[in-house]
Design a protein around this motif. Structure first.
Motif, mmCIF file in Angstrom:
data_model
loop_
_atom_site.group_PDB
_atom_site.id
_atom_site.type_symbol
_atom_site.label_atom_id
_atom_site.label_comp_id
_atom_site.label_asym_id
_atom_site.label_seq_id
_atom_site.Cartn_x
_atom_site.Cartn_y
_atom_site.Cartn_z
ATOM 1 N N ALA A 240 0.075 4.825 2.698
ATOM 2 C CA ALA A 240 -0.445 3.960 3.760
ATOM 3 C C ALA A 240 -0.690 4.680 5.078
ATOM 4 O O ALA A 240 -1.438 4.185 5.923
ATOM 5 C CB ALA A 240 0.514 2.788 3.991
ATOM 6 N N GLY B 39 3.413 -1.364 4.079
ATOM 7 C CA GLY B 39 3.078 0.026 3.847
ATOM 8 C C GLY B 39 4.296 0.858 3.507
ATOM 9 O O GLY B 39 5.340 0.737 4.151
ATOM 10 N N VAL C 274 -2.226 -1.538 -3.722
ATOM 11 C CA VAL C 274 -3.185 -0.436 -3.668
ATOM 12 C C VAL C 274 -2.369 0.852 -3.653
ATOM 13 O O VAL C 274 -1.575 1.080 -2.731
ATOM 14 C CB VAL C 274 -4.095 -0.505 -2.437
ATOM 15 C CG1 VAL C 274 -5.082 0.672 -2.454
ATOM 16 C CG2 VAL C 274 -4.851 -1.822 -2.382
ATOM 17 N N HIS C 275 -2.572 1.661 -4.671
ATOM 18 C CA HIS C 275 -1.788 2.892 -4.820
ATOM 19 C C HIS C 275 -2.658 4.094 -4.459
ATOM 20 O O HIS C 275 -3.564 4.471 -5.209
ATOM 21 C CB HIS C 275 -1.278 3.012 -6.254
ATOM 22 C CG HIS C 275 -0.522 4.266 -6.534
ATOM 23 N ND1 HIS C 275 0.556 4.677 -5.769
ATOM 24 C CD2 HIS C 275 -0.693 5.228 -7.491
ATOM 25 C CE1 HIS C 275 1.013 5.821 -6.250
ATOM 26 N NE2 HIS C 275 0.268 6.174 -7.283
ATOM 27 N N VAL D 250 0.844 -1.197 0.000
ATOM 28 C CA VAL D 250 0.000 0.000 0.000
ATOM 29 C C VAL D 250 0.874 1.240 0.000
ATOM 30 O O VAL D 250 1.717 1.415 0.889
ATOM 31 C CB VAL D 250 -0.926 0.027 1.238
ATOM 32 C CG1 VAL D 250 -1.802 1.296 1.223
ATOM 33 C CG2 VAL D 250 -1.798 -1.226 1.300
ATOM 34 N N VAL E 67 -5.187 0.228 5.817
ATOM 35 C CA VAL E 67 -4.222 -0.689 6.430
ATOM 36 C C VAL E 67 -4.863 -1.424 7.602
ATOM 37 O O VAL E 67 -4.748 -2.653 7.728
ATOM 38 C CB VAL E 67 -2.955 0.073 6.864
ATOM 39 C CG1 VAL E 67 -2.070 -0.814 7.738
ATOM 40 C CG2 VAL E 67 -2.175 0.548 5.642
ATOM 41 N N ARG F 94 -10.372 -2.366 0.102
ATOM 42 C CA ARG F 94 -10.033 -3.744 0.468
ATOM 43 C C ARG F 94 -10.800 -4.745 -0.386
ATOM 44 O O ARG F 94 -10.229 -5.721 -0.911
ATOM 45 C CB ARG F 94 -10.329 -3.967 1.943
ATOM 46 C CG ARG F 94 -9.743 -5.278 2.487
ATOM 47 C CD ARG F 94 -10.784 -6.286 2.837
ATOM 48 N NE ARG F 94 -11.692 -5.811 3.856
ATOM 49 C CZ ARG F 94 -12.829 -6.422 4.148
ATOM 50 N NH1 ARG F 94 -13.185 -7.517 3.481
ATOM 51 N NH2 ARG F 94 -13.642 -5.954 5.076
ATOM 52 N N VAL G 70 0.155 -6.708 5.348
ATOM 53 C CA VAL G 70 0.258 -5.401 4.707
ATOM 54 C C VAL G 70 1.695 -4.910 4.753
ATOM 55 O O VAL G 70 2.352 -4.975 5.795
ATOM 56 C CB VAL G 70 -0.657 -4.359 5.388
ATOM 57 C CG1 VAL G 70 -0.514 -3.003 4.708
ATOM 58 C CG2 VAL G 70 -2.110 -4.820 5.349
ATOM 59 N N GLY H 247 -5.550 5.837 3.556
ATOM 60 C CA GLY H 247 -4.587 4.740 3.624
ATOM 61 C C GLY H 247 -4.461 4.145 5.006
ATOM 62 O O GLY H 247 -4.376 2.919 5.161
#
Length: 293
Positions: free
Chosen positions: A8, A29, A69-70, A5, A17, A198, A27, A13
């Protein structure tokens, strides 16, 4: 899943998370600062130090993950073009790593309008290049997805766009709206938005466009009234010819009517927004001295 991520530690973000970890995912980050790294570690995420401009770091984060996930984007309007170029480079970098793997890449964008099948109005915004690049990756074996976020992402502590309107209201001594104030902005609670990201990384189809919209449209006058209550100033209509002088760079947004549906997103992913609406959260600001608004 092991999910990388970016952004994050940001507003959405950080909620994402926590949602991913609670759902049983690992995750990783991206953290630019010591404070961001500490916050990520505190909720059980692995930390990868670096910045979105570090393409080698992005490659490493994506290569070691089951999906990306950006969310990292600099929302300083004075740096918009540079931020958009950085986003495009990041998307291209992730695409090179994920190509042919079927792994997901989910990115955020603005501009939900109408339904998920409707193209946003033609815009010269350089950020559109990143969105187009992400969706094109579906043809290269990437399960890419774009989440169009409502402009008013909120919780009971703050809402960035409304905070800017509150700043204008304080400066001008009036909380304003244009016309009769019936034009609408879509909104979404940040925890509902986090859950949508998510679900997107878990199961959104390749090339899909989703709407991060909890409420289809909240009347600008209702927002102005809540802001006026918060900063203790009167609420009044602002003449169209005075919009620029009153609202500054926000003038182009205040008069827009941009309701957006989430029906297809809900049907596709089973996502149901359950958190408080924008006006309910804005009202809570009035009783909370910690508010950033």
């Amino acid at each position: 899943m092991r999910v990388f991520v970016t952004g994050a530690s940001g507003f959405i973000g950080s909620a994402l998370v926590s949602d991913l970890v609670t759902a049983g995912h690992q995750v990783v980050g991206l953290a630019r600062s010591d404070a961001a790294a500490a916050a990520l570690a505190a909720v059980g995420a692995e930390v990868r130090r670096g910045a979105v401009e570090d393409l080698d770091g992005l490659r490493g984060g994506a290569a070691g993950s089951d999906g990306v996930v950006h969310l990292a984007f600099d929302h300083d309007f004075s740096q918009h073009e540079a931020a958009a170029r950085a986003e495009l480079r990041a998307v291209e970098t992730f695409g090179d790593v994920l190509e042919g793997s079927g792994r997901p890449l989910v990115i955020a964008s603005g501009g939900p309008v109408g339904s998920e099948r409707d193209a946003p109005p033609a815009s010269p915004s350089p950020r559109n290049a990143g969105v187009r690049a992400a969706l094109a990756l579906a043809e290269r074996g990437v399960r890419s997805c774009v989440v169009r976020l409502a402009p008013t992402v909120h919780d009971r502590i703050t809402c960035a766009l409304v905070a800017q309107l509150a700043g204008v209201a304080r400066e001008k001594g009036v909380s304003g709206y244009l016309g009769d104030g019936s034009n609408r902005w879509p909104s979404v609670h940040r925890l509902d938005a986090a859950r949508l990201f998510r679900l997107a990384v878990e199961k959104a189809p390749a090339g899909s466009v989703l709407h991060g919209v909890g409420e289809e449209g909240v009347a600008i006058r209702a927002i102005a009234e809540a802001v006026g209550l918060r900063v203790n100033v009167p609420v009044a209509a602002v003449a169209a010819e005075d919009a620029g002088a009153h609202f500054g760079f926000l003038a182009r947004l205040v008069g827009l009517d941009m309701p957006a549906s989430n029906r297809l997103t809900r049907e596709l992913l089973g996502w149901e927004p359950t958190r408080p609406g924008l006006i309910d959260d804005l009202r809570s600001f009035c009783d909370d001295s910690r508010s950033a608004v």
